[in-house]
Design an enzyme around this catalytic site. Sequence first.
Site, PDB file in Angstrom:
ATOM      1  CE  LYS A  44      -2.766  -0.570   3.650  1.00  0.00           C
ATOM      2  NZ  LYS A  44      -3.930  -0.387   4.557  1.00  0.00           N
ATOM      3  CE  LYS A  46      -1.859   4.416   5.175  1.00  0.00           C
ATOM      4  NZ  LYS A  46      -2.977   4.309   6.129  1.00  0.00           N
TER       5      LYS A  46
END
Length: 131
Positions: A44, A46
């Site tokens: 993602k 992240k």
Amino acid sequence: MKRVITYGTFDLFHEGHVRILRRAKALGDYLVVAISSDEFNQLKGKKSVMSYEQRKEVVEAIRYVDLVIPENDWEQKIHDVQKYDIDVFVMGDDWTGKFDFLKDYCEVVYLPRTENISTTMIKEKLNKKIQ
Ligand code: C2G
């Protein structure tokens, strides 16, 4: 027994997370929370401060949460909805429309995000203090 599911990273747990979980649970009787694994977070884009195990321990302690499962990829949601017999899928409205394909399997609800709080804001505040 109305069953609800939601997904997220839940890093540096804050009131925005509390409020989405509280509202998700209010839509049913049983809430499943799928927490992004460390590997999926990388997918993602992240980098969470807290590991999956740490984030899982925190979310499992939240009174609204009945079950925590790992989120390992983008493709598991239909399987999860069927496996956990889900009636309602909930996400914050930053995701509006992104998961409408689930409407063939359950109700899809996007709830307003909590203003003025995010994991990114917390990190930025901390970075400012260190500088
Ligand atoms: N959220 C919120 N208000 C905030 C911050 C977050 O309502 N101020 C909600 C988000 O909309 C999301 C949930 O809290 O529904 C978790 O947010 P994140 O941990 O940022 O998760 P995200 O990166 O959006 O991951 O497959 C879906 C993804 O895993 C969602």
